[in-house]
Write a protein that holds these residues in place. Structure first.
Motif, PDB file in Angstrom:
ATOM      1  N   LEU A 125       0.875  -1.178   0.000  1.00  0.00           N
ATOM      2  CA  LEU A 125       0.000   0.000   0.000  1.00  0.00           C
ATOM      3  C   LEU A 125       0.913   1.229   0.000  1.00  0.00           C
ATOM      4  CD1 LEU A 125      -3.180   0.260   0.507  1.00  0.00           C
ATOM      5  CD2 LEU A 125      -2.608   0.747   2.852  1.00  0.00           C
ATOM      6  N   THR A 126       0.354   2.388  -0.260  1.00  0.00           N
ATOM      7  CA  THR A 126       1.114   3.632  -0.205  1.00  0.00           C
ATOM      8  C   THR A 126       1.866   3.715   1.139  1.00  0.00           C
ATOM      9  OG1 THR A 126      -0.905   4.507  -1.187  1.00  0.00           O
ATOM     10  CG2 THR A 126       0.844   6.093  -0.703  1.00  0.00           C
ATOM     11  N   LEU A 146       5.803  -5.748   7.426  1.00  0.00           N
ATOM     12  CA  LEU A 146       5.484  -4.869   6.303  1.00  0.00           C
ATOM     13  C   LEU A 146       5.903  -5.522   4.998  1.00  0.00           C
ATOM     14  CD1 LEU A 146       5.785  -1.104   6.020  1.00  0.00           C
ATOM     15  CD2 LEU A 146       7.139  -2.404   4.410  1.00  0.00           C
ATOM     16  N   ASP A 147       5.025  -5.407   4.010  1.00  0.00           N
ATOM     17  CA  ASP A 147       5.342  -5.866   2.660  1.00  0.00           C
ATOM     18  C   ASP A 147       5.211  -4.659   1.738  1.00  0.00           C
ATOM     19  OD1 ASP A 147       5.852  -8.098   0.773  1.00  0.00           O
ATOM     20  OD2 ASP A 147       3.912  -7.515  -0.035  1.00  0.00           O
ATOM     21  N   THR A 148       5.996  -4.643   0.674  1.00  0.00           N
ATOM     22  CA  THR A 148       5.919  -3.515  -0.252  1.00  0.00           C
ATOM     23  C   THR A 148       6.356  -3.989  -1.630  1.00  0.00           C
ATOM     24  OG1 THR A 148       6.554  -1.206  -0.590  1.00  0.00           O
ATOM     25  CG2 THR A 148       8.259  -2.683   0.268  1.00  0.00           C
ATOM     26  N   MET A 149       6.465  -3.072  -2.585  1.00  0.00           N
ATOM     27  CA  MET A 149       6.928  -3.496  -3.908  1.00  0.00           C
ATOM     28  C   MET A 149       7.676  -2.369  -4.619  1.00  0.00           C
ATOM     29  SD  MET A 149       3.377  -3.544  -6.114  1.00  0.00           S
ATOM     30  CE  MET A 149       4.085  -4.198  -7.613  1.00  0.00           C
ATOM     31  N   MET A 153       8.935   1.933  -4.327  1.00  0.00           N
ATOM     32  CA  MET A 153      10.350   2.331  -4.287  1.00  0.00           C
ATOM     33  C   MET A 153      10.638   3.360  -5.375  1.00  0.00           C
ATOM     34  SD  MET A 153      12.217  -1.276  -3.559  1.00  0.00           S
ATOM     35  CE  MET A 153      11.620  -2.285  -2.225  1.00  0.00           C
ATOM     36  N   ASP A 154       9.961   3.201  -6.518  1.00  0.00           N
ATOM     37  CA  ASP A 154      10.172   4.125  -7.639  1.00  0.00           C
ATOM     38  C   ASP A 154       9.624   5.513  -7.334  1.00  0.00           C
ATOM     39  OD1 ASP A 154      11.297   2.086  -9.097  1.00  0.00           O
ATOM     40  OD2 ASP A 154       9.459   1.594 -10.199  1.00  0.00           O
ATOM     41  N   GLU A 159       9.602   7.961   1.967  1.00  0.00           N
ATOM     42  CA  GLU A 159       8.498   7.587   2.863  1.00  0.00           C
ATOM     43  C   GLU A 159       8.568   6.101   3.194  1.00  0.00           C
ATOM     44  OE1 GLU A 159       8.144   9.502   0.144  1.00  0.00           O
ATOM     45  OE2 GLU A 159       6.223  10.570   0.145  1.00  0.00           O
ATOM     46  N   LEU A 160       8.947   5.319   2.199  1.00  0.00           N
ATOM     47  CA  LEU A 160       9.031   3.873   2.409  1.00  0.00           C
ATOM     48  C   LEU A 160      10.119   3.537   3.437  1.00  0.00           C
ATOM     49  CD1 LEU A 160       8.070   1.051   1.621  1.00  0.00           C
ATOM     50  CD2 LEU A 160       9.755   1.055  -0.221  1.00  0.00           C
TER      51      LEU A 160
END
Ligand code: AMP
Length: 308
Positions: A125-126, A146-149, A153-154, A159-160
Motif C-alpha cells: 500500500l502507499t 510490512l510488505d511492499t513493492m 520504491m520508484d 516515505e518507504l
C-alpha cells in the motif's frame, strides 16, 4: 491472538501463459486475509473499496472470521485496479496498469479493536498510509510486519524507508531487496536492509523459495516444485498472510517459530498459484493445508552422516 491486515482490496486483470482473466478479485489485503484465516480467525481488515466491489466477496471474507469494520466503502467510487502480464518463465511480470481510484484519497481510521491487535501485517500500500496506520496503534503490538513493492520504491522511496524503520519484519522479493539496498548480493543487501530497522528480513524468490535473515543467522524455505503454475499473482501476499496467521495462532516470536511460519506461508503460496485470482485459496480446508506442510517436511528432510 488477533491480526490486523492492511493493504489493497482490488480488481485485477491478469495474463499468464495459461490464459487471461479480466477484472477478477485481487488485492494484497484480500490474499493476506484469506491465507491467514486458515490458521486463526480474529482478523481485522483495514482497507478501502468502491461501491463496485462485490458484496458477496465481502460476505465470504466475513465468513472466514475477517472483521470488516475497518473497510471503507466509497459511494460511487471505483476500487483499486491492477493489470499485469507474466513472462513465460512466470517469475517476472510487467505491470500494465495501476489505477489507484479510491486509494488515492484513503485516510484510514482504525476501529478501536484494530488498534490493539497483537500482530499487524501492513500489506502492499502507499507507504505514507502504512505509516498512518502505525500512528494509530496503541503500542501493545508483539510483531509488526510490512510488505511492499518496486512501484513504491520508484515513487516514494523516502516515505518507504521511514516506515520500514518502524517495523519488526520486512518481506520483499529479491529484485526489490537489490533496489532498496543498492547491492546485488542478497546477503549484503540483507545486512544493509536490517540496518534500516527491522529485526527480521524475508526475501522472497518466487519459485526459488524464500530466505530469512535475523541477527547474523539465515534460514531457507524452498518453494514446492509444482507441475503447473497457473497464476503467481498474490503469492507474496498469501505467503505473508500464512506466515502472520501462523505466528498469531502460535503466539511465539523466536527464530525457530519464524522458520515454521515461513513454511506455513510457503505452503499457502503453493496453493495460491494453482489457479487464477483467489480461486484455489477459497476452496481449501485445514486438512489440505496440513498435507501441504507435510509435503514441505518431506522435501526438506535428509539424513547425512558426517562420520565419513
Ligand atoms: P503480489 O503478486 O503478491 O505482488 O500481489 C499482487 C496483488 O497486489 C494484486 O492482487 C494487486 O491487486 C495488488 N497490487 C498490485 N500493485 C499494487 C500496488 N502498487 N500497491 C498495492 N497493491 C498492489
Amino acid at each position: 491472538m488477533s491480526l490486523l491486515t492492511i493493504g489493497t482490496v482490488a480488481f485485477d486483470s491478469i495474463e499468464t501463459p495459461y490464459g487471461k482473466v479480466e477484472k477478477v478479485i485481487g488485492g494484497a489485503c484480500t490474499y493476506i486475509s484469506w491465507s491467514a484465516s486458515y490458521f486463526m480467525n480474529d482478523i481485522h481488515l483495514v482497507s478501502i473499496v468502491g461501491e463496485d466491489f462485490p458484496k458477496d466477496e465481502l460476505a465470504a471474507l466475513e465468513q472466514r472470521g475477517v472483521n470488516l469494520d475497518g473497510l471503507e466503502i466509497v459511494k460511487g467510487g471505483k476500487s483499486f485496479f491492477w493489470a499485469g502480464k507474466y513472462h513465460n518463465n512466470m517469475n517476472s511480470r510487467d505491470t500494465l496498469a495501476t489505477d489507484l481510484n479510491v486509494l488515492a484519497d484513503f485516510n484510514p481510521i482504525l476501529p478501536e479493536k484494530a488498534k490493539s491487535c497483537e500482530y499487524v501485517m501492513l500489506g502492499n500500500l502507499t507507504p505514507s498510509i502504512q505509516a498512518q496506520v502505525l500512528d494509530q496503534l496503541d503500542g501493545s503490538q508483539k510483531l509488526i510486519a510490512l510488505d511492499t513493492m518496486n512501484f513504491w520504491m520508484d515513487i516514494a522511496m523516502d516515505e518507504l524507508k521511514a516506515v520500514i524503520a518502524r517495523v519488526d519484519l520486512l518481506t520483499i522479493n529479491d529484485e526489490e531487496a537489490r533496489q532498496l539496498s543498492g547491492e546485488h548480493s542478497l546477503v549484503q543487501a540483507a545486512e544493509i536492509i536490517l540496518a534500516m530497522g527491522p529485526k527480521y528480513l524475508v526475501i522472497k524468490k518466487g519459485e526459488h523459495g524464500a530466505l530469512m535473515f535475523f541477527e547474523g543467522k539465515m534460514f531457507f524455505a524452498p518453494a514446492l516444485p509444482l507441475a503447473e503454475v497457473f497464476d503467481p499473482t498474490g503469492a507474496g501476499d498469501t505467503f505473508a498472510g500464512g506466515m502472520m496467521g501462523y505466528l498469531a495462532m502460535t503466539d511465539e516470536i523466536s527464530f525457530e517459530n519464524m522458520k515454521r511460519a515461513l513454511i506455513a506461508g510457503s505452503a499457502m503460496a503453493s496453493y495460491c498459484v494453482e489457479d487464477f485470482s483467489l480461486n484455489r485459496l477459497k476452496t481449501l480446508d485445514k486438512a489440505q493445508v496440513i498435507t501441504r506442510i507435510e509435503a514441505f517436511k518431506k522435501l526438506m528432510d535428509f539424513d547425512f552422516p558426517l562420520d565419513f
